[in-house]
Design an enzyme around this catalytic site. Sequence first.
Site, mmCIF file in Angstrom:
data_model
loop_
_atom_site.group_PDB
_atom_site.id
_atom_site.type_symbol
_atom_site.label_atom_id
_atom_site.label_comp_id
_atom_site.label_asym_id
_atom_site.label_seq_id
_atom_site.Cartn_x
_atom_site.Cartn_y
_atom_site.Cartn_z
ATOM 1 N N ARG A 121 11.753 23.172 -3.270
ATOM 2 C CA ARG A 121 12.274 21.850 -2.883
ATOM 3 C C ARG A 121 11.779 21.394 -1.505
ATOM 4 O O ARG A 121 12.402 20.551 -0.867
ATOM 5 C CB ARG A 121 13.801 21.823 -2.940
ATOM 6 N N LYS A 143 2.027 10.108 1.189
ATOM 7 C CA LYS A 143 1.951 9.960 -0.266
ATOM 8 C C LYS A 143 1.252 11.183 -0.844
ATOM 9 O O LYS A 143 0.116 11.485 -0.471
ATOM 10 C CB LYS A 143 1.168 8.706 -0.650
ATOM 11 N N GLU A 185 -12.041 2.309 2.905
ATOM 12 C CA GLU A 185 -10.651 2.197 3.367
ATOM 13 C C GLU A 185 -10.577 1.610 4.775
ATOM 14 O O GLU A 185 -9.652 0.856 5.098
ATOM 15 C CB GLU A 185 -9.965 3.563 3.338
ATOM 16 N N LYS A 227 -2.330 2.203 9.907
ATOM 17 C CA LYS A 227 -1.547 2.804 8.827
ATOM 18 C C LYS A 227 -0.211 3.318 9.345
ATOM 19 O O LYS A 227 0.830 3.150 8.684
ATOM 20 C CB LYS A 227 -2.318 3.925 8.145
ATOM 21 N N GLU A 237 7.380 2.398 0.695
ATOM 22 C CA GLU A 237 6.755 1.279 -0.012
ATOM 23 C C GLU A 237 7.766 0.394 -0.735
ATOM 24 O O GLU A 237 7.627 0.071 -1.917
ATOM 25 C CB GLU A 237 5.695 1.788 -1.000
ATOM 26 N N ARG A 241 4.586 -1.862 3.175
ATOM 27 C CA ARG A 241 3.577 -0.834 2.932
ATOM 28 C C ARG A 241 2.676 -1.159 1.754
ATOM 29 O O ARG A 241 1.544 -0.673 1.666
ATOM 30 C CB ARG A 241 4.249 0.533 2.721
ATOM 31 N N ASN A 245 -2.293 -1.357 -0.370
ATOM 32 C CA ASN A 245 -2.907 -1.276 -1.696
ATOM 33 C C ASN A 245 -3.967 -2.346 -1.925
ATOM 34 O O ASN A 245 -4.463 -2.486 -3.049
ATOM 35 C CB ASN A 245 -1.820 -1.400 -2.774
ATOM 36 N N HIS A 248 -6.877 -1.844 -4.339
ATOM 37 C CA HIS A 248 -6.632 -0.637 -5.121
ATOM 38 C C HIS A 248 -6.267 -0.918 -6.574
ATOM 39 O O HIS A 248 -6.469 -0.054 -7.436
ATOM 40 C CB HIS A 248 -5.518 0.191 -4.470
ATOM 41 N N HIS A 252 -8.486 1.282 -8.810
ATOM 42 C CA HIS A 252 -8.024 2.415 -9.616
ATOM 43 C C HIS A 252 -8.458 2.273 -11.070
ATOM 44 O O HIS A 252 -8.800 3.272 -11.725
ATOM 45 C CB HIS A 252 -6.500 2.520 -9.542
ATOM 46 N N HIS A 265 -13.613 7.061 -4.523
ATOM 47 C CA HIS A 265 -12.470 6.190 -4.264
ATOM 48 C C HIS A 265 -12.833 4.998 -3.382
ATOM 49 O O HIS A 265 -12.499 3.843 -3.705
ATOM 50 C CB HIS A 265 -11.341 6.993 -3.623
#
Length: 361
Positions: A121, A143, A185, A227, A237, A241, A245, A248, A252, A265
Amino acid sequence: MKTVQVKLPDNSYDIYIDNNLDDKIIEFFRQSNFSRTAFIVSDSNTGALYQEKITQLLQTAGYTVTGYMISAGEASKSMETAQILYTEVINAGLDRKSPIIALGGGVVGDITGFIAATYMRGIPFIQIPTSLLAHVDSSVGGKVAVNHPLGKNLIGAFYQPKAVFIDISMLKTLPPREIATGLGEIIKYGLIYDKEFFSYIEDNSAKIFNYNENVLSQIIARSCEIKAAVVSTDEKENGLRAILNFGHTIGHAIERETNYIKYNHGEAVGIGMVAAAFISVKMNLIENSILPAIEHILQLCQLPQKCSNCAADAIYNDLFHDKKTIGGKINWVLLDDIGQVHLDNNVPESIVREAIDYIIA
């Protein structure tokens, strides 16, 4: 050494940026209240270059160190690889205070963070990113995820590292294409947040590919600052935030349609930013001249502006498997100007399809 702090309510941490961070890494681990059994995850590229060195630094700091090298590439960011890593850390005897270190690019960082978030955990997680893309993107913000056959990063969590160590000297082992993917990016940060930064990248693109340490330090630090500012305001998010994206959503889909092989990417995000800018033009949000300006900076930074071997209908259908699509509505990040964006979930299908047609070579 440049230090950027990610300020969060419960899990603030520092990003250290310099040319040689050996002493800082030793100091950090010596002073931490971690259990003295550490585990390093690297891949078949980065492990051969850096795992022995980082192991020795941790041993100097008083740790017993084991590790595992996954296969390089996006295919390793899977539940199958996660199961292997769970077995390895259990056999290594990691407890709830044992640190796990991600030594590599975005794939290594994402899956290592996923293991850290879920093993017992949650155990301490440290990022030592080795690629420009990981320096400015995946290592910052917490993330963590693995992929599913139906979509990228669909299984994951928000889980912050305890620290990020960015050693600029590691970039010298990267080929130009890996520098370019990081720039995908980095350009994004200029487009969503800082017009002057966008111009700085444009003016210094040649120096970046000549591995100018001062310029690299500046663009990495500013990207991390942007960032960090966004993540500090919206860690999970729920609002702001989502601007990270930009590019993206279609990016993606391009990655998926080309099996995560043809485009890396940053390349896919670059093409996705062209599509988002095209939509912004068609929605009368920006001047027509901004679209060719974006295509120009992508060209300077050795990034594609269009994709091939992609079917328009397939890309469009992929958009609805994206985790940013809520209630069947795609949450687009669109430009108001260079340095300014907003969120919009009411873009007409006809404009989206026109944008997809525009970016297919």
